[in-house]
Design an enzyme around this catalytic site. Structure first.
Site: not given
Lengths: 429, 429
Positions: B324, B357
């Site tokens: 990420h 997410d």
């Protein structure tokens, strides 16, 4: 003489062979990798001496050596090679894709960015298996993807330019590949994965090799990406009574001559064709340079599978999931849609498998061993990586924040929830 | 208290951890696989008894059990889950591609056909790591690809519906997944790869799991396809002086709370921001449920990397190749083009990592451990296979045959050459 066993298509039992090497081979590969990790270039020199019986002093093949290789190939070969390069490049250009961005109504942007891998290593086997076509098929998709640095490794030998097949060097030079190292085996794979003083590490290693090369690739997978580990090559010819027996047999033999492990299978609903193909196989075999290999392949892994009808035959084809599939039937387009698993499909009487091996444009690196159920021919995507892109607007966060918080809390991850909440509190002010 | 070590971005040394399990663990996984191969369903019952300490009599989760799970989740959760499903499906629909055919001037046709895999297995961990979001992220790309059969396996537990988290069953049911088996661990992976009386084998296995599940996936790779083996999760926040320290810290913590092995790193050119983020980390940590895990993660694998300028910082980011990456800078679009390696990129102050997410749409299954250098987020392509198609016309063969023959002979494969020559002779008549 009937080279192939004949059996019922529906009763044909698949034998898949997965060659992972022996524990001893794997240990010796791991030792080689450790050696290269520790001693780097010196390990490459030492291992070439020990394993390849060659004394090398420079790893890098020079520009002069590459140009010298042209003296060993003739003009017609060059012409054919260049036409093949053009065809392969044109086909792979069609595989290219674009990055995209999608604007949402709440002002957010979601997207997917494609980027080429930065540096790729291509392994080219030495000796008799040094195929210039394999150089084209590995390098061109990477180039079309936009990979900036493509480096080649190939074992030093004992003849020619320290044994490197001139056709390999010419093929590389025609593609603009200038970074070539004379090193092979597991040590070359280790050098590409971890780097040495001379060879900078790559992001992906592709290309065929012997069991030591395959084991080394398995061992470094994760540190770098690898292409798939190829199994023995195979072909299925799916043919009806209209098929020309001489073509069917010739195409089966072109696969069988590769390797005793290769498999060439005819699936047909015609007993007459089956008989005639047996005769053709026996006759054509006699004239092949590699007849011993081809015969061993046919006897061990070849088969003629008789199906009650072509529908039943196609079910068997899909169960086999062949690397190469020829649809030598009078209406091949009618059958294409029924193919579920195959690496490459060749339609009609003129589309002989070697057309695809060398020239037409599609890649000849194909899923073997039934892996066409889930794998694909080598292609441009194999040299691209994707990144997702998320731009969330203030509006989108305020609007959707509660859902994200709820889902995070349902999984017991309150840190995730708080990352949203801290923004909702501040931005809501 | 400063939870994170601070160091220079350019001097930051990467530590990659590759968790392959111990030889003992691998042996016990291989024994489990052999057990399942031999005893099939009976092995699954026996291994659940031995390893999960659960006595199961039916493997398949019934429709009634799935509907019963709805009684254990509330309406707001369902609303949030359904919105997430819509978003994830919409994003993945954009990844879909078409088969193509390309007509050549000599009447040949070359093409690439895309087909969905036929049957896919999704492993869903049990216990605390049973995340409904992970069900969505594995299943939806497969559904969008057109995979007809998607089957799920998840360990039986000791509470609830034989211990299966109701949110998992609800997520599955919302997606239309009806084939679920209560079996976990290496035995579930073996059952999916080889099949048992109850569980038919699949073509690909995906989904996260513990080290035994990972080792089992490695062992069956080749028999079936697998997704990548995930390493510990990580985030890099790339921030300038304008970034909000509370947001930076919250996002780092949302990653750190996953796992002591997780890594959260700030890369910045601002010492002031570095100091403030340390303070925020310390303060926010105190309120986290999972503060022990988050603190251990920050101390061991977290870092604040000070760069002389943002360009140098971005070089470090690309070296790390984060799973990420948040670009929390005033001009994120200016930096997006300079990102070379990242699984998912989050732009600006509102795009907190949990947005991705759970909810925005892109997949949360991303390349870990620096593999963003060569790997991609889970996507629709992962559930498609390609086949090349070659239709060569008579004209094309007569025109190009000599080149194919020449290239085949240059590689010493006269069987390949003869497959073309036999046609040139007959067709030239």
């Amino acid at each position: 003489m009937n080279p192939c066993k004949v059996m019922s298509a529906s009763e044909f039992a698949l034998e898949r062979t997965f060659e992972y090497g022996s524990p001893e081979q794997n240990e010796s590969v791991q030792a080689i990798i450790q050696h290269v990790l520790k001693e780097k270039d010196q390990a490459l020199f030492a291992l070439s001496r020990k394993l390849d019986k060659v004394e090398i002093d420079t790893l890098r093949v020079s520009e002069a050596e590459m140009l010298d290789a042209y003296a060993h190939v003739d003009e017609p070969f060059l012409t054919s090679l260049r036409l093949a390069i053009d065809n392969i490049r044109r086909f792979h250009e069609k595989q290219k894709r674009q990055s995209w961005m999608d604007l949402q109504t709440d002002g957010s942007l979601l997207g997917q960015i494609l980027r080429p891998l930065e540096r790729v290593g291509v392994y080219v086997p030495g000796g008799k298996a040094a195929y210039p076509s394999s150089v084209l098929m590995n390098v061109i998709p990477a180039q079309v993807a936009g990979v900036k640095e493509i480096v080649m490794v190939t074992p030093p030998g004992t003849n020619g330019v320290l044994g490197i097949n001139p056709a390999i060097l010419v093929a590389a030079h025609e593609l603009g590949i200038t970074e070539i190292y004379r090193v092979g085996g597991a040590q070359a794979v280790a050098a590409l994965a971890y780097g040495t003083e001379t060879i900078r590490p790559v992001d992906k290693i592709c290309g065929p090799g012997n069991i030591y090369v395959a084991l080394a690739k398995r061992n470094v997978y994760g540190v770098v990406d690898i292409d798939s580990i190829a199994g023995p090559t195979d072909i299925v010819v799916f043919a009806d009574e209209q098929a020309e027996p001489a073509y069917v047999a010739a195409d089966m033999l072109s696969q069988a001559e590769h390797d005793e492990m290769a498999s060439a299978i005819l699936v047909t609903d015609s007993e007459r064709l089956a008989d005639e193909v047996q005769r053709e196989l026996a006759e054509q075999l006699a004239h092949l340079q590699r007849k011993d290999i081809a015969l061993a392949s046919l006897e061990r892994h070849g088969a003629i599978l008789l199906a009650a009808n072509l529908e039943e035959g196609m079910a068997t084809v899909n169960r086999i999931a062949p690397e190469h599939l020829e649809l030598m039937v009078s209406d091949p387009l009618n059958w294409l849609g029924k193919v579920e698993n195959a690496g490459a499909v060749f339609l009609g009487r003129y589309s002989s498998e070697p057309v695809g091996d060398y020239f037409a444009g599609p890649n000849h690196i194909l899923p073997t061993n039934g892996t066409a159920r889930f794998s694909s021919p080598l292609n441009v995507d194999d040299f691209l990586k994707k990144s997702s892109v998320i731009y969330y607007s203030r509006e989108a966060l305020l609007q959707n924040g509660e859902h994200i918080v709820r889902l995070a809390l349902s999984e017991g991850l309150d840190g995730h929830a708080k990352a949203i909440q801290v923004r909702l509190e501040k931005e809501g002010e």
